[in-house]
Design an enzyme around this catalytic site. Structure first.
Site, PDB file in Angstrom:
ATOM      1  N   HIS A   1       5.485  -4.968  13.752  1.00 44.73           N
ATOM      2  CA  HIS A   1       4.669  -6.183  13.851  1.00 44.73           C
ATOM      3  C   HIS A   1       4.556  -6.636  15.313  1.00 44.73           C
ATOM      4  O   HIS A   1       3.481  -7.046  15.765  1.00 44.73           O
ATOM      5  CB  HIS A   1       5.315  -7.336  13.079  1.00 44.73           C
TER       6      HIS A   1
ATOM      7  N   LYS B   1       6.521 -15.276  -4.503  1.00 44.04           N
ATOM      8  CA  LYS B   1       7.384 -14.189  -4.034  1.00 44.04           C
ATOM      9  C   LYS B   1       8.683 -14.755  -3.453  1.00 44.04           C
ATOM     10  O   LYS B   1       8.644 -15.668  -2.628  1.00 44.04           O
ATOM     11  CB  LYS B   1       6.628 -13.426  -2.932  1.00 44.04           C
TER      12      LYS B   1
ATOM     13  N   ARG C   1      -0.690   1.404   8.915  1.00 42.81           N
ATOM     14  CA  ARG C   1       0.334   2.400   9.227  1.00 42.81           C
ATOM     15  C   ARG C   1      -0.072   3.793   8.774  1.00 42.81           C
ATOM     16  O   ARG C   1       0.078   4.768   9.488  1.00 42.81           O
ATOM     17  CB  ARG C   1       1.657   2.033   8.548  1.00 42.81           C
TER      18      ARG C   1
ATOM     19  N   SER D   1       9.021  -4.272   6.510  1.00 42.03           N
ATOM     20  CA  SER D   1      10.057  -5.296   6.325  1.00 42.03           C
ATOM     21  C   SER D   1      10.934  -4.954   5.132  1.00 42.03           C
ATOM     22  O   SER D   1      12.149  -5.191   5.153  1.00 42.03           O
ATOM     23  CB  SER D   1       9.412  -6.670   6.111  1.00 42.03           C
TER      24      SER D   1
END
Ligand code: PNS
Length: 161
Positions: free
Chosen positions: A17, A41, A90, A128
């Site tokens: 990030h 979440k 990615r 993450s």
């Protein structure tokens, strides 16, 4: 004046990030890194903690600010007069989700475009959730996040290293 938003969960922010933040800050006049306040979440760090962590890692980049948002990203973009959303890509596995999100946002707000930056190769594997999983088993996350974040993550999992 081009203003961009880099939205995400950032739980926690990783070197991947940070790489995107630095590169986007070179391209746009102003960049706001914004943490989604997702009430559904469950996260490792609170929104406030994540905002403070990102403030610390971006403190030397003058045109970067850090905030959080609730609700739809597109509404947040309109409220803050941002015309660009930044996302990192990615691998091909990111593509379908990212394309759907970008197209939905474009339907909801035609003035806002999503611009993708390809993640630097050295971070292409990094997420993450990987950081959280490795840390939760006491593994080494020093290549994934800055040292003070690693300490915070280990502490949260009760890992002594
Ligand atoms: O880091 P993440 O979890 O991949 O980021 C996803 C995020 C937070 C950018 C995205 O889920 C979001 O902004 N959600 C807010 C709700 C919204 O706007 N949904 C419509 C887009 S499909």
């Amino acid at each position: 004046m081009e203003s961009a938003i880099y939205p995400g969960s950032f739980d926690p922010v990783t070197y991947g990030h940070i790489d995107i933040i630095k590169r986007a800050a070179d391209i746009f006049d102003r960049l706001t890194v914004s943490v989604l306040n997702n009430r559904v979440k469950t996260s490792l760090f609170s929104v406030e903690e994540r905002v403070n962590i990102i403030k610390e890692v971006t403190k030397d980049i003058p045109n970067v600010s850090v905030a959080s948002y609730d609700g739809l990203l597109i509404d947040y973009c309109k409220q803050t007069n941002a015309n660009v959303i930044i996302r990192g890509l990615r691998a091909i596995t990111d593509f379908e989700y990212e394309l759907q999100m970008a197209q939905t946002n474009r339907k909801l707000g035609e003035d806002v475009d999503t611009i993708f930056l390809t993640t630097s190769l050295e971070y292409a594997y990094l997420s993450s959730s990987t950081v959280r999983e490795v840390a939760s088993f006491g593994g080494d996350i020093s290549k994934f996040v800055p040292p003070f974040i690693a300490d915070m993550v280990y502490e949260r999992y009760g890992v002594v290293r």
